[in-house]
Design a protein around this motif. Sequence first.
Motif, short mmCIF file in Angstrom:
data_model
loop_
_atom_site.label_atom_id
_atom_site.label_comp_id
_atom_site.label_asym_id
_atom_site.label_seq_id
_atom_site.Cartn_x
_atom_site.Cartn_y
_atom_site.Cartn_z
N UNK A 45 0.82 -1.37 0.11
CA UNK A 45 0.15 -0.26 0.10
C UNK A 45 0.84 1.13 0.09
N UNK A 46 0.51 2.15 -0.74
CA UNK A 46 1.20 3.52 -0.80
C UNK A 46 0.53 4.66 -0.79
N UNK A 47 0.90 5.63 0.00
CA UNK A 47 0.33 6.89 0.06
C UNK A 47 -0.03 7.56 -1.23
N UNK A 48 -1.04 8.36 -1.39
CA UNK A 48 -1.46 9.29 -2.63
C UNK A 48 -1.64 10.58 -2.09
N UNK A 49 -2.52 10.71 -1.23
CA UNK A 49 -2.68 12.13 -0.93
C UNK A 49 -3.36 12.39 0.50
N UNK A 50 -3.06 13.46 1.11
CA UNK A 50 -3.92 13.84 2.33
C UNK A 50 -4.17 15.18 2.42
N UNK A 51 -5.19 15.49 3.35
CA UNK A 51 -5.53 16.74 3.69
C UNK A 51 -6.07 16.87 5.07
N UNK A 52 -5.60 18.13 5.70
CA UNK A 52 -5.87 18.38 7.00
C UNK A 52 -7.36 18.76 7.24
N UNK A 53 -7.60 18.57 8.63
CA UNK A 53 -9.06 18.67 8.93
C UNK A 53 -9.64 19.91 8.31
N UNK A 54 -9.02 21.20 8.29
CA UNK A 54 -9.58 22.27 7.89
C UNK A 54 -9.31 22.48 6.25
#
Length: 119
Positions: A45-54
């Motif tokens: 499994x690899x990381x694609x994207x992330x977004x913070x809570x805000x």
Amino acid sequence: QVQLVESGGGLVQAGGSLRLSCAASGRTFSSYDMGWFRQAPGKEREFVAAITWSGNSTYYADSVKGRFTISRDNAKNTAYLQMNSLKPEDTAGYYCASGVAGANEYDDWGQGTQVTVSS
């Protein structure tokens, strides 16, 4: 605990686009950072994207930077992954995940949605 359900996967030709959705329920969605990961057969499994809570900060793997966009709508308890200029190597199961804001780890995962890009 947060329950996550992905949708929007499918079969697309190279160069095409898809938008994945991740619907969340269970706890306050806006308290959680969200991420997208993928796993191809025989690969880790690899990381694609992330977004913070805000939604103020986003992060991308180099392999998708400039082609994928992560976003969220806290009013709809939903995170999105817009995928453009898709390549056959993007073929994988895509999973969304949530984690407590700022914890830098993911605790809850969806079941995944399959993306297949034909050449």
